[in-house]
Design a protein around this motif. Structure first.
Motif, short mmCIF file in Angstrom:
data_model
loop_
_atom_site.label_atom_id
_atom_site.label_comp_id
_atom_site.label_asym_id
_atom_site.label_seq_id
_atom_site.Cartn_x
_atom_site.Cartn_y
_atom_site.Cartn_z
N VAL A 87 0.85 -1.18 0.00
CA VAL A 87 0.00 0.00 0.00
C VAL A 87 0.89 1.24 0.00
O VAL A 87 1.85 1.31 0.77
N SER A 88 0.61 2.17 -0.89
CA SER A 88 1.46 3.34 -1.02
C SER A 88 1.02 4.46 -0.08
O SER A 88 -0.11 4.46 0.43
N TYR A 89 1.90 5.43 0.10
CA TYR A 89 1.56 6.61 0.89
C TYR A 89 0.37 7.34 0.26
O TYR A 89 -0.54 7.78 0.96
N GLY A 90 0.37 7.44 -1.05
CA GLY A 90 -0.73 8.10 -1.73
C GLY A 90 -2.06 7.40 -1.51
O GLY A 90 -3.11 8.06 -1.37
N THR A 91 -2.04 6.08 -1.47
CA THR A 91 -3.27 5.34 -1.20
C THR A 91 -3.76 5.59 0.22
O THR A 91 -4.97 5.71 0.46
N LEU A 92 -2.84 5.68 1.17
CA LEU A 92 -3.23 6.02 2.54
C LEU A 92 -3.87 7.41 2.58
O LEU A 92 -4.86 7.62 3.29
N LEU A 93 -3.32 8.36 1.82
CA LEU A 93 -3.94 9.68 1.73
C LEU A 93 -5.35 9.58 1.17
O LEU A 93 -6.28 10.24 1.67
N ARG A 94 -5.52 8.79 0.15
CA ARG A 94 -6.84 8.65 -0.47
C ARG A 94 -7.85 8.07 0.50
O ARG A 94 -8.98 8.55 0.60
N ILE A 95 -7.46 7.04 1.24
CA ILE A 95 -8.35 6.46 2.25
C ILE A 95 -8.68 7.49 3.32
O ILE A 95 -9.83 7.63 3.75
N PHE A 96 -7.66 8.22 3.76
CA PHE A 96 -7.82 9.21 4.82
C PHE A 96 -8.90 10.23 4.46
O PHE A 96 -9.80 10.51 5.26
N PHE A 97 -8.85 10.77 3.24
CA PHE A 97 -9.79 11.81 2.87
C PHE A 97 -11.12 11.26 2.35
O PHE A 97 -12.10 12.00 2.25
N SER A 98 -11.17 9.98 2.03
CA SER A 98 -12.43 9.38 1.57
C SER A 98 -13.36 9.05 2.73
O SER A 98 -14.57 9.33 2.66
N VAL A 99 -12.82 8.48 3.79
CA VAL A 99 -13.70 7.95 4.85
C VAL A 99 -13.32 8.37 6.26
O VAL A 99 -14.08 8.12 7.21
N ILE A 100 -12.16 9.01 6.47
CA ILE A 100 -11.73 9.33 7.83
C ILE A 100 -11.95 10.79 8.17
O ILE A 100 -12.63 11.11 9.15
N ALA A 101 -11.38 11.69 7.40
CA ALA A 101 -11.39 13.11 7.76
C ALA A 101 -12.06 13.96 6.68
O ALA A 101 -11.83 13.75 5.49
N ASP A 102 -12.86 14.91 7.11
CA ASP A 102 -13.39 15.93 6.22
C ASP A 102 -12.34 17.02 6.10
O ASP A 102 -12.04 17.71 7.09
N PRO A 103 -11.75 17.23 4.92
CA PRO A 103 -10.64 18.18 4.81
C PRO A 103 -11.07 19.64 4.82
O PRO A 103 -10.21 20.52 4.77
N THR A 104 -12.38 19.90 4.88
CA THR A 104 -12.86 21.28 4.82
C THR A 104 -13.19 21.87 6.18
O THR A 104 -13.51 23.05 6.27
N THR A 105 -13.15 21.08 7.23
CA THR A 105 -13.52 21.59 8.56
C THR A 105 -12.27 22.05 9.30
O THR A 105 -11.34 21.26 9.52
N LEU A 106 -12.24 23.30 9.69
CA LEU A 106 -11.08 23.89 10.33
C LEU A 106 -11.14 23.67 11.84
O LEU A 106 -12.07 24.12 12.50
N ASN A 107 -10.15 22.95 12.35
CA ASN A 107 -10.02 22.72 13.80
C ASN A 107 -11.19 21.95 14.39
O ASN A 107 -11.54 22.16 15.55
N TYR A 108 -11.78 21.07 13.63
CA TYR A 108 -12.74 20.14 14.20
C TYR A 108 -13.02 19.01 13.23
O TYR A 108 -12.80 19.14 12.02
N GLN A 109 -13.50 17.89 13.79
CA GLN A 109 -14.00 16.75 13.03
C GLN A 109 -15.19 16.20 13.78
O GLN A 109 -15.10 15.92 14.98
#
Length: 223
Positions: A106-128
């Motif tokens: 599994v590549s670093y880029g794939t980990l990034l893709r998973i992270f932003f697909s199902v883990i973190a909303d990248p648009t929320t500032l200082n909260y999740q």
């Protein structure tokens, strides 16, 4: 356990019963156009994406991930902190996870893709989700130049993808070290699958990962 914590758990328990289980909004993030070059040894990556229980819980089910540790990153180098200190929101540290992975699987880029697909909303500032404060910000902490180039490029890529209505708030931050959280916070999802917070906020993320990335999902979590 503090009285405020007990009251919060009572509220979450009632919410978990009254609210049908559903994932937060998930988005199938694009395949990275820039990725870290594969190596022949295990690599490490550090991500902050809100409460570390769910971040650890999802990454531990990714094929190729050998170990995931919950902890803290982003604060001043050399300063020692613990959960109570970071929870105050004024240390500069964020709840984070350290992921040890095999780049041949599994590549670093794939980990990034998973992270932003199902883990973190990248648009929320200082909260999740329900957790607010700088300690719950989403951030990427590259450990080398390859990761740094991939992380910076991917934030630019998803910013242009049009998948989110609001601008990307996630930042690439300088890595100043990682400190493990206490043992009671490690493998929390696996050890506490019926915890109200896990049921409401984190189990849906894992379910979304399994549905969206079935080839990358493994049933037994990493150690």
């Amino acid at each position: 356990m503090r009285r405020s914590d007990r009251l919060a758990l009572m509220f979450l328990a009632a919410l978990a019963v009254a609210t049908p289980l559903r994932a937060e909004r998930t988005v199938l993030a694009p395949v990275p156009t820039v990725d870290a070059s594969p190596t022949r040894k295990l690599e490490t990556a550090v991500f902050a994406g809100g409460c570390y229980w769910g971040v650890e819980g999802v990454f531990s089910h990714v094929k190729g991930v050998q170990l995931v540790v919950s902890g803290f990153a982003g604060g001043p180098r050399g300063r020692r902190v613990d959960y109570d200190m970071v929870s105050g929101g004024d240390t500069g540290f964020a709840e984070a996870v350290r992921v040890t992975y095999d780049p041949a699987q599994v590549s670093y880029g794939t980990l990034l893709r998973i992270f932003f697909s199902v883990i973190a909303d990248p648009t929320t500032l200082n909260y999740q989700g329900p957790d607010h404060g700088t300690q719950y910000r989403s951030a990427l902490f590259p450990l080398n130049g390859e990761q740094g180039k991939a992380a910076t490029a991917y934030l630019a890529q998803i910013g242009k993808a049009g998948l989110w209505r609001d601008p990307i708030a996630t930042k690439v931050e300088r890595f100043t070290g990682f400190q493990n959280a206490g043992q009671d916070h490690q493998d929390f999802m696996r050890k506490n699958p019926r915890h109200p917070y896990i049921l409401r906020w984190d189990a849906p993320k894992l379910a979304a990962f399994k549905a969206m990335f079935p080839i990358l999902y493994r049933e037994t979590p990493s150690a």
